[in-house]
Design an enzyme around this catalytic site. Structure first.
Site, PDB file in Angstrom:
ATOM      1  N   LYS A 103      10.173  11.591 -18.048  1.00  0.00           N
ATOM      2  CA  LYS A 103       9.706  13.102 -18.169  1.00  0.00           C
ATOM      3  C   LYS A 103      11.114  13.492 -17.872  1.00  0.00           C
ATOM      4  O   LYS A 103      11.856  13.606 -16.610  1.00  0.00           O
ATOM      5  CB  LYS A 103       8.920  13.198 -16.729  1.00  0.00           C
ATOM      6  CG  LYS A 103       8.670  14.646 -16.702  1.00  0.00           C
ATOM      7  CD  LYS A 103       7.790  14.877 -15.270  1.00  0.00           C
ATOM      8  CE  LYS A 103       8.980  14.753 -14.105  1.00  0.00           C
ATOM      9  NZ  LYS A 103       9.440  16.088 -14.149  1.00  0.00           N
ATOM     10  N   GLU A 119      18.961   8.510  -7.503  1.00  0.00           N
ATOM     11  CA  GLU A 119      20.173   9.004  -7.329  1.00  0.00           C
ATOM     12  C   GLU A 119      20.158  10.300  -7.033  1.00  0.00           C
ATOM     13  O   GLU A 119      19.709  11.243  -7.765  1.00  0.00           O
ATOM     14  CB  GLU A 119      20.820   8.830  -8.920  1.00  0.00           C
ATOM     15  CG  GLU A 119      22.426   9.125  -8.731  1.00  0.00           C
ATOM     16  CD  GLU A 119      23.016  10.107  -9.260  1.00  0.00           C
ATOM     17  OE1 GLU A 119      23.366  10.997  -8.380  1.00  0.00           O
ATOM     18  OE2 GLU A 119      22.899  10.566 -10.545  1.00  0.00           O
ATOM     19  N   CYS A 168      26.190  16.172  -9.564  1.00  0.00           N
ATOM     20  CA  CYS A 168      26.118  15.357  -8.182  1.00  0.00           C
ATOM     21  C   CYS A 168      27.340  14.901  -8.031  1.00  0.00           C
ATOM     22  O   CYS A 168      27.669  14.911  -6.696  1.00  0.00           O
ATOM     23  CB  CYS A 168      25.169  14.178  -8.559  1.00  0.00           C
ATOM     24  SG  CYS A 168      25.655  13.152  -9.808  1.00  0.00           S
ATOM     25  N   GLU A 182      25.015  20.725   0.330  1.00  0.00           N
ATOM     26  CA  GLU A 182      25.412  20.591  -1.154  1.00  0.00           C
ATOM     27  C   GLU A 182      25.207  21.989  -1.908  1.00  0.00           C
ATOM     28  O   GLU A 182      24.031  22.298  -2.033  1.00  0.00           O
ATOM     29  CB  GLU A 182      24.632  19.322  -1.673  1.00  0.00           C
ATOM     30  CG  GLU A 182      25.083  19.481  -3.197  1.00  0.00           C
ATOM     31  CD  GLU A 182      23.997  18.188  -3.785  1.00  0.00           C
ATOM     32  OE1 GLU A 182      23.007  18.251  -3.539  1.00  0.00           O
ATOM     33  OE2 GLU A 182      24.632  17.606  -4.808  1.00  0.00           O
TER      34      GLU A 182
HETATM   35  P1  NAD Z   1      14.487  18.342  -7.405  1.00  0.00           P
HETATM   36  O1  NAD Z   1      16.046  17.915  -8.006  1.00  0.00           O
HETATM   37  O2  NAD Z   1      14.714  17.913  -5.822  1.00  0.00           O
HETATM   38  O3  NAD Z   1      13.315  18.178  -8.195  1.00  0.00           O
HETATM   39  C1  NAD Z   1      12.290  18.809  -8.303  1.00  0.00           C
HETATM   40  C2  NAD Z   1      11.391  18.134  -9.335  1.00  0.00           C
HETATM   41  O4  NAD Z   1      10.820  16.799  -8.736  1.00  0.00           O
HETATM   42  C3  NAD Z   1      10.050  18.998  -9.505  1.00  0.00           C
HETATM   43  O5  NAD Z   1      10.082  18.818 -11.195  1.00  0.00           O
HETATM   44  C4  NAD Z   1       9.094  18.290  -8.851  1.00  0.00           C
HETATM   45  O6  NAD Z   1       8.062  18.295  -9.792  1.00  0.00           O
HETATM   46  C5  NAD Z   1       9.504  16.719  -8.816  1.00  0.00           C
HETATM   47  N1  NAD Z   1       9.067  16.415  -7.683  1.00  0.00           N
HETATM   48  C6  NAD Z   1       8.600  16.496  -6.401  1.00  0.00           C
HETATM   49  N2  NAD Z   1       8.065  15.864  -5.765  1.00  0.00           N
HETATM   50  C7  NAD Z   1       7.975  14.800  -6.563  1.00  0.00           C
HETATM   51  C8  NAD Z   1       7.373  13.564  -6.164  1.00  0.00           C
HETATM   52  N3  NAD Z   1       6.870  13.063  -5.046  1.00  0.00           N
HETATM   53  N4  NAD Z   1       7.454  12.801  -7.003  1.00  0.00           N
HETATM   54  C9  NAD Z   1       8.020  12.926  -8.396  1.00  0.00           C
HETATM   55  N5  NAD Z   1       8.698  14.141  -8.603  1.00  0.00           N
HETATM   56  C10 NAD Z   1       8.848  15.132  -7.740  1.00  0.00           C
HETATM   57  O7  NAD Z   1      14.725  20.142  -6.994  1.00  0.00           O
HETATM   58  P2  NAD Z   1      15.483  21.077  -7.803  1.00  0.00           P
HETATM   59  O8  NAD Z   1      14.740  22.264  -7.526  1.00  0.00           O
HETATM   60  O9  NAD Z   1      15.299  20.879  -9.489  1.00  0.00           O
HETATM   61  O10 NAD Z   1      16.798  21.202  -7.517  1.00  0.00           O
HETATM   62  C11 NAD Z   1      17.062  21.113  -6.253  1.00  0.00           C
HETATM   63  C12 NAD Z   1      18.389  20.650  -5.680  1.00  0.00           C
HETATM   64  O11 NAD Z   1      18.557  19.214  -6.287  1.00  0.00           O
HETATM   65  C13 NAD Z   1      19.906  21.051  -6.312  1.00  0.00           C
HETATM   66  O12 NAD Z   1      20.062  22.398  -5.146  1.00  0.00           O
HETATM   67  C14 NAD Z   1      20.408  20.372  -6.327  1.00  0.00           C
HETATM   68  O13 NAD Z   1      21.300  20.296  -5.120  1.00  0.00           O
HETATM   69  C15 NAD Z   1      19.750  18.921  -6.482  1.00  0.00           C
HETATM   70  N6  NAD Z   1      19.873  18.278  -7.862  1.00  0.00           N
HETATM   71  C16 NAD Z   1      20.463  17.136  -7.809  1.00  0.00           C
HETATM   72  C17 NAD Z   1      20.717  16.717  -9.038  1.00  0.00           C
HETATM   73  C18 NAD Z   1      21.569  15.490  -9.313  1.00  0.00           C
HETATM   74  O14 NAD Z   1      22.230  15.182 -10.270  1.00  0.00           O
HETATM   75  N7  NAD Z   1      21.925  14.572  -8.143  1.00  0.00           N
HETATM   76  C19 NAD Z   1      20.259  17.091 -10.169  1.00  0.00           C
HETATM   77  C20 NAD Z   1      19.754  18.451 -10.122  1.00  0.00           C
HETATM   78  C21 NAD Z   1      19.220  18.965  -8.891  1.00  0.00           C
END
Ligand code: NAD
Length: 469
Positions: free
Chosen positions: A168, A241, A275, A372
Site C-alpha cells: 500500500k 523505519e 529520513c 524532525e
Molecule cells: P506518517 O508517516 O505517520 O503516516 C501516516 C500514514 O500512516 C497514514 O496513511 C495513516 O493511514 C497510516 N497509519 C496511521 N495509523 C496506522 C496504523 N495503526 N497502522 C497502519 N497505518 C497507519 O504521517 P505523515 O502525515 O504522512 O507524515 C508525518 C511525518 O512523518 C513527517 O513530518 C515526517 O516527519 C515523517 N515521515 C517520515 C518518513 C520516512 O521516510 N521515515 C516518510 C514520510 C513521513
C-alpha cells in the site's frame, strides 16, 4: 483523466470508490486513485494467503529470476514514470529519475542476496542445521517522500524470501506504484504481489488484519508506535523505519568550497523530506562563520519551482499538512527570537512551497533542533570540542544516521564510531547500498532493511535437529 487500477490476485481492480490525487505544485486534483474497500482489502489478503502456499515452494533461484525481471519491466518506462512521480510527489523530474535509478540499483542488488543456512552441530551423535523459511503475507506500507524506492525496498526482499505481499503506497502518492504494478501484472503468479491504494482508513485496517503475518512500514515515529500496538494482537512480525534527526559534524580541516554544496544537498535533497537528511548542522567554531556564509551563498543559487520545470532544483513540499507543519515550526522559531541566517524565495501563486530557511546557532533545546522538521529548514550550530559535539549529537531520541566531514580519516572514523545511530556517512551525503544493513537505533525504528540482515527480517529460522542412528 487516465484511470489507475489496483492489482489484486493478478487482476486489475478499479475499486468501488476513488480518492483525489493532488499535484503539490498546483494544489489541483489531477487524477483519481482507487480507495480500497474492506471487501477489496480482504480479497487482496486472501489472494496473498492462497498464493503463499505455492510461492514458498518455488525454488529460490526461480524466485530470484522473477524478482530481478521486475526491474527489467520498469526500466524502459522510467522517463514517463518519473514525470508521473513528479506530478504526484512534487520533486523535480531529474530527481524523480534519480529515484528510479536508485530503485533499479536496489532491485537488482537486493535480488542477488543469499539466504544463509547454518550448521550448528555436526557430530557422530547429532546434526543440527538452521535454514530460513518465509513468514507468510507481508503488508508493506510505504511513505510519500520516496514512494517508489521505499516500496521496492520492502517488496523485493519479501518476495525473494518466499513471502507474498500486499503493498500500500501512501494515500498522497499512489499513482506511480499502481502504474508499476500494472507493468508487472503478468510477471508473477496471481496473488504473489497485490498492490492496493486508499485513504488514511486503510493502513490501520491492514495492520490489525489477522491474515497479515508481517508488517514493514516506513513513516513517522508516532505512527510506528501505533502500528506496534496494532501488531500485538496476532504477534505480527515488524520492521519499522521511522523518523530521524541526523547530525552532520563539520571539522575545521574541510575544503569549504568542495564540501558546502554536499552539505547543502545532504540537508535539502527532496526539499528536506528524507529520513536520512541532515537536520542539525554542527560546524566547528573556528570555521563557523566562513562555512555559514558559503552555505548561504550556495542556498541563494538554488532554484525552487515546479518539478516539471527543467530549471527547478527543489520542488514544493508533498502535501498541505506537511507544509503547515513546517511553516508552523518556522513561525514558532521566529516568534521565539531565534536568529534567521537566510530565508529564500518561492514562486508566487499555488503550490505547497516553503522557502529554504536557515537559522543561526539556535539553542539546543529549541523545537527546531529537537524535532524532525522534514522540510527545507535547517539549524546551523557552532561547537568547540569533539567530546561536546558528540554529546550534543547523541542527545536525541532518534538514532537513524549522521555524518562526519573531515580530511583526517582517523579522526572522522573515531567521531563516527561514537555516534549512537544505525548509519554514519563520512565525507559523502547519504549513500545507501542494497548490500549494507540500514537500521534505526533508539526511536528511529525497529529491525533492519537491506543487506542480508534485511532479507532475514522477512524470514523465520527453522532449526532441524536430528540424532544420528
Ligand atoms: P506518517 O508517516 O505517520 O503516516 C501516516 C500514514 O500512516 C497514514 O496513511 C495513516 O493511514 C497510516 N497509519 C496511521 N495509523 C496506522 C496504523 N495503526 N497502522 C497502519 N497505518 C497507519 O504521517 P505523515 O502525515 O504522512 O507524515 C508525518 C511525518 O512523518 C513527517 O513530518 C515526517 O516527519 C515523517 N515521515 C517520515 C518518513 C520516512 O521516510 N521515515 C516518510 C514520510 C513521513
Amino acid at each position: 483523466m487516465r484511470t489507475y487500477n489496483m492489482l489484486i490476485d493478478g487482476r486489475p481492480v478499479s475499486g468501488e470508490a476513488s480518492m483525489p490525487v493532488i499535484d503539490p505544485a498546483t494544489e489541483n486534483e489531477f487524477a483519481r486513485a482507487p480507495d480500497c474497500s474492506d471487501a477489496e482489502l480482504n480479497e487482496a489478503i486472501a489472494a496473498a494467503s492462497r498464493a503463499f502456499k505455492s510461492w514458498r515452494q518455488v525454488g529460490i533461484e526461480d524466485r530470484r529470476a522473477l524478482v530481478s525481471q521486475m526491474a527489467d519491466r520498469i526500466e524502459p518506462h522510467v522517463q514517463d514514470l518519473a514525470r508521473l512521480l513528479t506530478q504526484e510527489q512534487g520533486k523535480p523530474v531529474a530527481v524523480a529519475v534519480r529515484e528510479f535509478d536508485s530503485t533499479l540499483r536496489f532491485m537488482r542488488g537486493l535480488s542477488t542476496l543469499q539466504l544463509p543456512e547454518t550448521i550448528n552441530e555436526d557430530t557422530s551423535v547429532r546434526r543440527s542445521t538452521t535454514r530460513r523459511v518465509p513468514i507468510g503475507v507481508v503488508a508493506a506500507l510505504s511513505p510519500w517522500n520516496y514512494p517508489v524506492l521505499l516500496s521496492w525496498w520492502k517488496v523485493v526482499p519479501a518476495l525473494l524470501a518466499g513471502n507474498t505481499v500486499v503493498l500500500k503506497p501512501a494515500p498522497q502518492t499512489p499513482l506511480t506504484v499502481l502504474r508499476i504494478a500494472e507493468l508487472m501484472a503478468d510477471l508473477l503468479p496471481p496473488g504473489v504481489l497485490n498492490v492496493i491504494s486508499g485513504g488514511d482508513h486503510l493502513g490501520p485496517k491492514m495492520t490489525v488484519h489477522p491474515g497479515v503475518n508481517k508488517i514493514s512500514f516506513t513513516g513517522s515515529t508516532p505512527t510506528g508506535r501505533r502500528i506496534m500496538e496494532s501488531a500485538s494482537g496476532t504477534l505480527k512480525r515488524l520492521t519499522l523505519e521511522l523518523g530521524g534527526n541526523d547530525a552532520a559534524i563539520v571539522m575545521p580541516d574541510i575544503d569549504i568550497g568542495l564540501v558546502v554544496p554536499q552539505l547543502f544537498w545532504s540537508a535539502f535533497t527532496n526539499s528536506g523530506q528524507l529520513c536520512v537528511a541532515t537536520k542539525r548542522l554542527y560546524i566547528h567554531s573556528s570555521c563557523y562563520r566562513e562555512v555559514a556564509d558559503a552555505f548561504v551563498a550556495y542556498a541563494r543559487s538554488v532554484k525552487v519551482g515546479p518539478g516539471l520545470a527543467s530549471e527547478s532544483q527543489l520542488g514544493p513540499l508533498q502535501n498541505a499538512r506537511q507544509r503547515e507543519r513546517v511553516q508552523a515550526l518556522i513561525s514558532e522559531s521566529k516568534a521565539q527570537g531565534l536568529k534567521l541566517l537566510y530565508e529564500g524565495e518561492v514562486p508566487g501563486g499555488p503550490g505547497f512551497y516553503v522557502p529554504i530557511t536557515l537559522f543561526d546557532n539556535p539553542p539546543d533545546d529549541s523545537k527546531l533542533v529537537v524535532d524532525e522538521p522534514f522540510g527545507p529548514v535547517l539549524p546551523l550550530l557552532s561547537f568547540d570540542t569533539v567530546d561536546e559535539v558528540v554529546a550534543r549529537a547523541n542527545a536525541s531520541e532518534y538514532g537513524l544516521a549522521g555524518s562526519v566531514w573531515s580530511r583526517d580519516e582517523a579522526l572522522a572514523l573515531d567521531i563516527a564510531s561514537r555516534l549512537e545511530t544505525g548509519t554514519v556517512f563520512i565525507n559523502e551525503p547519504h549513500y545507501l547500498s542494497p548490500h549494507a544493513p540500514f537500521a534505526g537505533h533508539k526511536q528511529s525504528g525497529l529491525g533492519i532493511e537491506n543487506g542480508v540482515d534485511g532479507l532475514l527480517e522477512f524470514t523465520e529460522p527453522q532449526t532441524l535437529m536430528w540424532r544420528r542412528s
